[in-house]
Design a protein around this motif. Structure first.
Motif, PDB file in Angstrom:
ATOM      1  N   ALA A 168      -0.079  -0.050   8.670  1.00  0.00           N
ATOM      2  CA  ALA A 168       0.709   0.669   9.666  1.00  0.00           C
ATOM      3  C   ALA A 168       0.988   2.075   9.126  1.00  0.00           C
ATOM      4  N   ALA A 169       1.466   2.952   9.982  1.00  0.00           N
ATOM      5  CA  ALA A 169       1.764   4.320   9.570  1.00  0.00           C
ATOM      6  C   ALA A 169       3.023   4.352   8.709  1.00  0.00           C
ATOM      7  N   THR A 170       3.021   5.200   7.681  1.00  0.00           N
ATOM      8  CA  THR A 170       4.198   5.395   6.837  1.00  0.00           C
ATOM      9  C   THR A 170       4.319   6.870   6.483  1.00  0.00           C
ATOM     10  N   ASN A 171       5.501   7.239   6.069  1.00  0.00           N
ATOM     11  CA  ASN A 171       5.705   8.582   5.559  1.00  0.00           C
ATOM     12  C   ASN A 171       5.111   8.715   4.167  1.00  0.00           C
ATOM     13  N   TRP A 230       3.957   0.481   2.281  1.00  0.00           N
ATOM     14  CA  TRP A 230       3.713  -0.412   3.418  1.00  0.00           C
ATOM     15  C   TRP A 230       3.416  -1.797   2.859  1.00  0.00           C
ATOM     16  N   THR A 231       4.101  -2.819   3.395  1.00  0.00           N
ATOM     17  CA  THR A 231       3.939  -4.194   2.917  1.00  0.00           C
ATOM     18  C   THR A 231       3.625  -5.108   4.090  1.00  0.00           C
ATOM     19  N   ALA A 232       2.686  -6.035   3.885  1.00  0.00           N
ATOM     20  CA  ALA A 232       2.353  -6.999   4.937  1.00  0.00           C
ATOM     21  C   ALA A 232       1.892  -8.300   4.310  1.00  0.00           C
ATOM     22  N   LYS A 233       2.165  -9.401   5.007  1.00  0.00           N
ATOM     23  CA  LYS A 233       1.692 -10.711   4.582  1.00  0.00           C
ATOM     24  C   LYS A 233       0.437 -11.087   5.355  1.00  0.00           C
ATOM     25  N   PHE A 234      -0.457 -11.742   4.654  1.00  0.00           N
ATOM     26  CA  PHE A 234      -1.569 -12.390   5.337  1.00  0.00           C
ATOM     27  C   PHE A 234      -1.055 -13.664   6.000  1.00  0.00           C
ATOM     28  N   ASP A 235      -1.862 -14.240   6.887  1.00  0.00           N
ATOM     29  CA  ASP A 235      -1.447 -15.460   7.566  1.00  0.00           C
ATOM     30  C   ASP A 235      -1.125 -16.551   6.554  1.00  0.00           C
ATOM     31  N   LYS A 277       0.848  -1.189   0.000  1.00  0.00           N
ATOM     32  CA  LYS A 277       0.000   0.000   0.000  1.00  0.00           C
ATOM     33  C   LYS A 277       0.885   1.241   0.000  1.00  0.00           C
ATOM     34  N   VAL A 278       0.547   2.187  -0.853  1.00  0.00           N
ATOM     35  CA  VAL A 278       1.261   3.459  -0.876  1.00  0.00           C
ATOM     36  C   VAL A 278       0.242   4.581  -1.021  1.00  0.00           C
ATOM     37  N   ALA A 329       1.338  11.712   4.444  1.00  0.00           N
ATOM     38  CA  ALA A 329       1.704  10.530   5.218  1.00  0.00           C
ATOM     39  C   ALA A 329       0.473   9.666   5.472  1.00  0.00           C
ATOM     40  N   MET A 330       0.692   8.386   5.682  1.00  0.00           N
ATOM     41  CA  MET A 330      -0.409   7.452   5.926  1.00  0.00           C
ATOM     42  C   MET A 330      -0.437   7.103   7.412  1.00  0.00           C
ATOM     43  N   ALA A 331      -1.541   7.438   8.072  1.00  0.00           N
ATOM     44  CA  ALA A 331      -1.694   7.113   9.485  1.00  0.00           C
ATOM     45  C   ALA A 331      -2.079   5.642   9.642  1.00  0.00           C
ATOM     46  N   ALA A 332      -1.807   5.070  10.806  1.00  0.00           N
ATOM     47  CA  ALA A 332      -2.121   3.659  11.062  1.00  0.00           C
ATOM     48  C   ALA A 332      -3.614   3.403  10.969  1.00  0.00           C
TER      49      ALA A 332
END
Length: 266
Positions: free
Chosen positions: A154-157, A162-167, A118-119, A124-127
Motif C-alpha cells: 500500500a502507499a506510505t509516506n 508498511w506491514t501486511a500478513k499473508f493469508d 516494507k520501508v 514516498a512509496m506509491a501503492a
C-alpha cells in the motif's frame, strides 16, 4: 471404555487385557461363560434353551476424539443343552445390524502466520510498487500441498513502514506424517519469503531492491489432545543470523542524482 450389561456385567478399558491394538485399530472382546445353572428354573427344573440379552456400551471422552455416533450395541446369546451327555452347552451369539465395531475419529489442528514489512527510504512509496512472495505448505489456499501467494504494498509516506500478513495457514491431521505405530510424527515444512525483484527493464528508476530471501522451517507437533503446536527456525540468505521469526523486513532506497554543465568564455 467398553462395558456389557445383561446376564453378566463387565468392563474393560484401553490397554487392559480385553483390548489389543493393531496399527490404528483396537480389538476388544468379552468372554461370556455359561453352565447348567444358567438354564435352571426356580422349581429346580432346567430349560432346554434360554436366550440372554446384552448391551455393549462405549463411554468416555478424549480431547480431539469424536466418539461413535451410536455408543450402544445389542446382542443376544442363545444357550442350548443338547442333552446328549457330552457335557457341552451350545452357545450361539446374535449381533444386531450395527455390529460390534465402534468408530472413533481423532482430529487435530494448528496454525501459523507469515508477515512482511516494507520501508522505502528517500521518497514516498506509491501503492503496488513492490511485490512479495510466500511459498510453502498450505500457502495461498493450497490444501495439504505447496502453494504460492503474492502481496503488493500500500502507499506510505517516506520512511514509513508498511506491514501486511499473508493469508492464515492452517494445519490438520493430513499434514502430519505417521510413525509405524500410526502415531503422529513431528513434521517439518519449509517456507520462503522474498521480494520479487523485477527484470532490469522493469525496475523503478533510482530504487535499489532487497534480494534477501527468508527461509523458515516450521515443525508441526501433535500434542495428542487435538492441537498442533509449531516451532519455527528462520535463516536469511544474506546473513548467518537465525531467529524464530515468521516475518521479513525488506528495505529499499531511492537515490536521485543530477548534474549541470556550466560553461563560459574568456
Amino acid at each position: 471404555h467398553l462395558s456389557t450389561t445383561g446376564a453378566s456385567s463387565t468392563k474393560i478399558e484401553d490397554g487392559q487385557a480385553g483390548i489389543t491394538k493393531t496399527s490404528d485399530q483396537w480389538t476388544y472382546g468379552f468372554r461370556l461363560s455359561y453352565t447348567l445353572e444358567d438354564l435352571k428354573n426356580a422349581d429346580g427344573t432346567y430349560d432346554e434353551a434360554r436366550t440372554f440379552e446384552y448391551t455393549v456400551t462405549e463411554t468416555g471422552t478424549l480431547l480431539g476424539v469424536t466418539n461413535d455416533a451410536n455408543p450402544t450395541r445389542t446382542l443376544s446369546v442363545t444357550v442350548t443343552d443338547p442333552r446328549d451327555g457330552s457335557g457341552t452347552l451350545n452357545v450361539v451369539p446374535t449381533i444386531d445390524d450395527k455390529g460390534l465395531d465402534f468408530h472413533n475419529v481423532y482430529s487435530t489442528a494448528g496454525e501459523t502466520d507469515f508477515w512482511v514489512e516494507k520501508v522505502l527510504y528517500g521518497r514516498a512509496m506509491a501503492a503496488d510498487e513492490f511485490t512479495f512472495e510466500l511459498k510453502g505448505r498450505n500457502v495461498g489456499g493450497a490444501k495439504h500441498a505447496d502453494g504460492t501467494q503474492t502481496l503488493t504494498n500500500a502507499a506510505t509516506n517516506v520512511g514509513n513502514v508498511w506491514t501486511a500478513k499473508f493469508d492464515h495457514i492452517a494445519y490438520t491431521l493430513d499434514d502430519l506424517t505417521r510413525n509405524a505405530d500410526s502415531t503422529c510424527a513431528d513434521t517439518t515444512y519449509t517456507y520462503t519469503l522474498r521480494e520479487v525483484v523485477p527484470a532490469d527493464a522493469n525496475k523503478l528508476p533510482g530504487v535499489t531492491y532487497d534480494s534477501t530471501v527468508m527461509t523458515t522451517k516450521v515443525t508441526l507437533h501433535d500434542k495428542g489432545d487435538g492441537t498442533i503446536t509449531t516451532t519455527d527456525h528462520t535463516t536469511y540468505s544474506n546473513s548467518e543470523s537465525t531467529s524464530s521469526a515468521r516475518g521479513h523486513r525488506l528495505e529499499n532506497r531511492y537515490y536521485a542524482e543530477g548534474s549541470a554543465d556550466v560553461a563560459g568564455t574568456k
